[in-house]
Write an enzyme that holds these catalytic residues in place. Structure first.
Site, PDB file in Angstrom:
ATOM      1  N   HIS A  71       0.841  -1.209   0.000  1.00 57.89           N
ATOM      2  CA  HIS A  71       0.000   0.000   0.000  1.00 57.89           C
ATOM      3  C   HIS A  71       0.874   1.257   0.000  1.00 57.89           C
ATOM      4  O   HIS A  71       0.591   2.229  -0.703  1.00 57.89           O
ATOM      5  CB  HIS A  71      -0.892   0.046   1.252  1.00 57.89           C
ATOM      6  CG  HIS A  71      -1.967  -0.992   1.302  1.00 57.89           C
ATOM      7  ND1 HIS A  71      -2.131  -1.829   2.384  1.00 57.89           N
ATOM      8  CD2 HIS A  71      -2.935  -1.338   0.427  1.00 57.89           C
ATOM      9  CE1 HIS A  71      -3.172  -2.636   2.172  1.00 57.89           C
ATOM     10  NE2 HIS A  71      -3.667  -2.361   0.988  1.00 57.89           N
ATOM     11  N   LYS A 113     -16.190  -6.608   5.054  1.00 58.01           N
ATOM     12  CA  LYS A 113     -15.071  -6.897   5.955  1.00 58.01           C
ATOM     13  C   LYS A 113     -15.339  -6.454   7.387  1.00 58.01           C
ATOM     14  O   LYS A 113     -15.995  -5.443   7.609  1.00 58.01           O
ATOM     15  CB  LYS A 113     -13.810  -6.186   5.437  1.00 58.01           C
ATOM     16  CG  LYS A 113     -13.308  -6.769   4.136  1.00 58.01           C
ATOM     17  CD  LYS A 113     -12.044  -6.092   3.655  1.00 58.01           C
ATOM     18  CE  LYS A 113     -11.551  -6.717   2.372  1.00 58.01           C
ATOM     19  NZ  LYS A 113     -10.425  -5.981   1.776  1.00 58.01           N
ATOM     20  N   ARG A 170      -2.508  -5.563  -8.475  1.00 55.20           N
ATOM     21  CA  ARG A 170      -1.369  -6.438  -8.206  1.00 55.20           C
ATOM     22  C   ARG A 170      -1.266  -7.578  -9.197  1.00 55.20           C
ATOM     23  O   ARG A 170      -0.202  -7.991  -9.582  1.00 55.20           O
ATOM     24  CB  ARG A 170      -1.485  -7.019  -6.794  1.00 55.20           C
ATOM     25  CG  ARG A 170      -1.281  -5.981  -5.708  1.00 55.20           C
ATOM     26  CD  ARG A 170      -1.871  -6.460  -4.422  1.00 55.20           C
ATOM     27  NE  ARG A 170      -3.294  -6.722  -4.595  1.00 55.20           N
ATOM     28  CZ  ARG A 170      -4.028  -7.454  -3.795  1.00 55.20           C
ATOM     29  NH1 ARG A 170      -3.476  -8.028  -2.752  1.00 55.20           N
ATOM     30  NH2 ARG A 170      -5.314  -7.608  -4.013  1.00 55.20           N
ATOM     31  N   SER A 185      -3.601  -7.854   3.151  1.00 51.01           N
ATOM     32  CA  SER A 185      -3.671  -7.637   4.602  1.00 51.01           C
ATOM     33  C   SER A 185      -4.107  -8.903   5.344  1.00 51.01           C
ATOM     34  O   SER A 185      -3.684  -9.136   6.480  1.00 51.01           O
ATOM     35  CB  SER A 185      -4.632  -6.494   4.909  1.00 51.01           C
ATOM     36  OG  SER A 185      -4.207  -5.333   4.261  1.00 51.01           O
TER      37      SER A 185
HETATM   38  N1  COA Z   1      -0.296  -4.107  -1.495  1.00 56.35           N
HETATM   39  C1  COA Z   1      -0.733  -5.044  -0.663  1.00 56.35           C
HETATM   40  N2  COA Z   1      -2.014  -5.398  -0.546  1.00 56.35           N
HETATM   41  C2  COA Z   1      -2.890  -4.756  -1.301  1.00 56.35           C
HETATM   42  C3  COA Z   1      -2.517  -3.772  -2.213  1.00 56.35           C
HETATM   43  C4  COA Z   1      -1.150  -3.453  -2.301  1.00 56.35           C
HETATM   44  N3  COA Z   1      -0.695  -2.521  -3.130  1.00 56.35           N
HETATM   45  N4  COA Z   1      -3.622  -3.331  -2.834  1.00 56.35           N
HETATM   46  C5  COA Z   1      -4.650  -4.014  -2.332  1.00 56.35           C
HETATM   47  N5  COA Z   1      -4.202  -4.881  -1.412  1.00 56.35           N
HETATM   48  C6  COA Z   1      -4.979  -5.859  -0.675  1.00 56.35           C
HETATM   49  C7  COA Z   1      -5.590  -5.277   0.551  1.00 56.35           C
HETATM   50  O1  COA Z   1      -4.745  -5.408   1.666  1.00 56.35           O
HETATM   51  C8  COA Z   1      -6.837  -6.089   0.678  1.00 56.35           C
HETATM   52  O2  COA Z   1      -6.538  -7.291   1.321  1.00 56.35           O
HETATM   53  P1  COA Z   1      -7.624  -8.044   2.210  1.00 56.35           P
HETATM   54  O3  COA Z   1      -8.768  -8.376   1.302  1.00 56.35           O
HETATM   55  O4  COA Z   1      -6.865  -9.209   2.681  1.00 56.35           O
HETATM   56  O5  COA Z   1      -8.048  -7.094   3.307  1.00 56.35           O
HETATM   57  C9  COA Z   1      -7.213  -6.384  -0.756  1.00 56.35           C
HETATM   58  O6  COA Z   1      -6.029  -6.279  -1.471  1.00 56.35           O
HETATM   59  C10 COA Z   1      -8.141  -5.384  -1.368  1.00 56.35           C
HETATM   60  O7  COA Z   1      -8.542  -4.520  -0.431  1.00 56.35           O
HETATM   61  P2  COA Z   1      -8.388  -2.943  -0.406  1.00 56.35           P
HETATM   62  O8  COA Z   1      -7.479  -2.432  -1.427  1.00 56.35           O
HETATM   63  O9  COA Z   1      -8.163  -2.519   0.987  1.00 56.35           O
HETATM   64  O10 COA Z   1      -9.722  -2.566  -0.886  1.00 56.35           O
HETATM   65  P3  COA Z   1     -11.050  -3.028  -0.347  1.00 56.35           P
HETATM   66  O11 COA Z   1     -11.493  -3.956  -1.386  1.00 56.35           O
HETATM   67  O12 COA Z   1     -11.186  -3.523   1.016  1.00 56.35           O
HETATM   68  O13 COA Z   1     -11.664  -1.597  -0.317  1.00 56.35           O
HETATM   69  C11 COA Z   1     -13.185   0.073  -0.744  1.00 56.35           C
HETATM   70  C12 COA Z   1     -12.704  -1.338  -1.056  1.00 56.35           C
HETATM   71  C13 COA Z   1     -13.121   0.377   0.737  1.00 56.35           C
HETATM   72  C14 COA Z   1     -12.355   1.067  -1.491  1.00 56.35           C
HETATM   73  C15 COA Z   1     -14.627   0.046  -1.250  1.00 56.35           C
HETATM   74  O14 COA Z   1     -15.350  -0.944  -0.554  1.00 56.35           O
HETATM   75  C16 COA Z   1     -15.293   1.387  -1.106  1.00 56.35           C
HETATM   76  O15 COA Z   1     -15.146   2.230  -1.963  1.00 56.35           O
HETATM   77  N6  COA Z   1     -16.068   1.570  -0.010  1.00 56.35           N
HETATM   78  C17 COA Z   1     -16.806   2.790   0.229  1.00 56.35           C
HETATM   79  C18 COA Z   1     -18.286   2.561  -0.098  1.00 56.35           C
HETATM   80  C19 COA Z   1     -18.527   2.660  -1.564  1.00 56.35           C
HETATM   81  O16 COA Z   1     -18.416   3.706  -2.181  1.00 56.35           O
HETATM   82  N7  COA Z   1     -18.914   1.519  -2.151  1.00 56.35           N
HETATM   83  C20 COA Z   1     -19.193   1.434  -3.569  1.00 56.35           C
HETATM   84  C21 COA Z   1     -17.947   1.015  -4.312  1.00 56.35           C
HETATM   85  S1  COA Z   1     -18.308   0.801  -6.042  1.00 56.35           S
END
Ligand code: COA
Length: 169
Positions: free
Chosen positions: A17, A41, A90, A128
């Protein structure tokens, strides 16, 4: 002023990240890392804890801010006058979910586009959940997260172990 939002759950923030945030900071005048809610989550760390860990991880990069937001990402992006949403890509397996999210966000708000950045290849396998699991069972996560995050993970693991023992006795 070109502003980008970098949203995620960041439970906890990893070196992958941080790598993406740094790349975004070189492309945009201001990057706001946004700890957002993924309704699928149940995070281990509170929002405030996650914000604090990210702030520490990016403290040397002057054009990065960190905030927490509960609500629709596009509403937050509009409130912040953002030009783009940054997401890390990724592997091919990320693509479908990211594609769906990017197009949904564009449908909800046509002037905010999503920009995908690839983290360094040494982080492409990281997430994560894996980091939390290794830490939970006492494994070494120092290659995957900043040192202060490793300490916080160890504290959570210790706390969980104490709680389990208390319940068993
Ligand atoms: N390095 C390491 N890990 C990474 C990474 C990187 N560069 N990029 C992503 N990841 C991992 C994250 O750690 C996460 O792992 P996990 O699933 O084990 O927790 C996974 O990849 C993807 O998660 P993340 O990037 O944190 O995104 P998310 O999918 O949890 O987040 C939100 C999504 C929060 C951005 C999305 O739900 C959101 O926009 N929420 C707000 C409400 C909304 O508007 N919803 C409509 C969306 S269309």
């Amino acid at each position: 002023m070109r502003i980008a939002i970098y949203p995620g759950t960041f439970d906890p923030v990893t070196n992958g990240h941080v790598d993406v945030a740094k790349r975004a900071a070189e492309l945009f005048d201001k990057v706001i890392v946004c700890v957002a809610v993924n309704t699928l989550k149940e995070p281990l760390f509170t929002g405030a804890e996650r914000v604090k860990m990210i702030r520490e991880a990016v403290k040397d990069i002057k054009n990065i801010e960190v905030e927490e937001f509960q609500g629709l990402l596009v509403d937050y992006a509009m409130k912040k006058n953002a030009d783009a949403i940054v997401r890390g890509l990724r592997a091919v397996s990320d693509f479908e979910y990211e594609f769906q999210m990017a197009l949904t966000n564009r449908k909800l708000c046509s002037h905010v586009d999503t920009v995908f950045l690839m983290p360094h290849e040494k982080y492409t396998y990281l997430n994560s959940t894996i980091v939390r699991e290794i830490a939970r069972f006492g494994g070494d996560v120092r290659e995957f997260v900043p040192e202060h995050v490793r300490k916080e993970l160890m504290n959570k693991a210790r706390f969980a172990r104490t709680n389990r023992r208390r319940k068993q006795s």
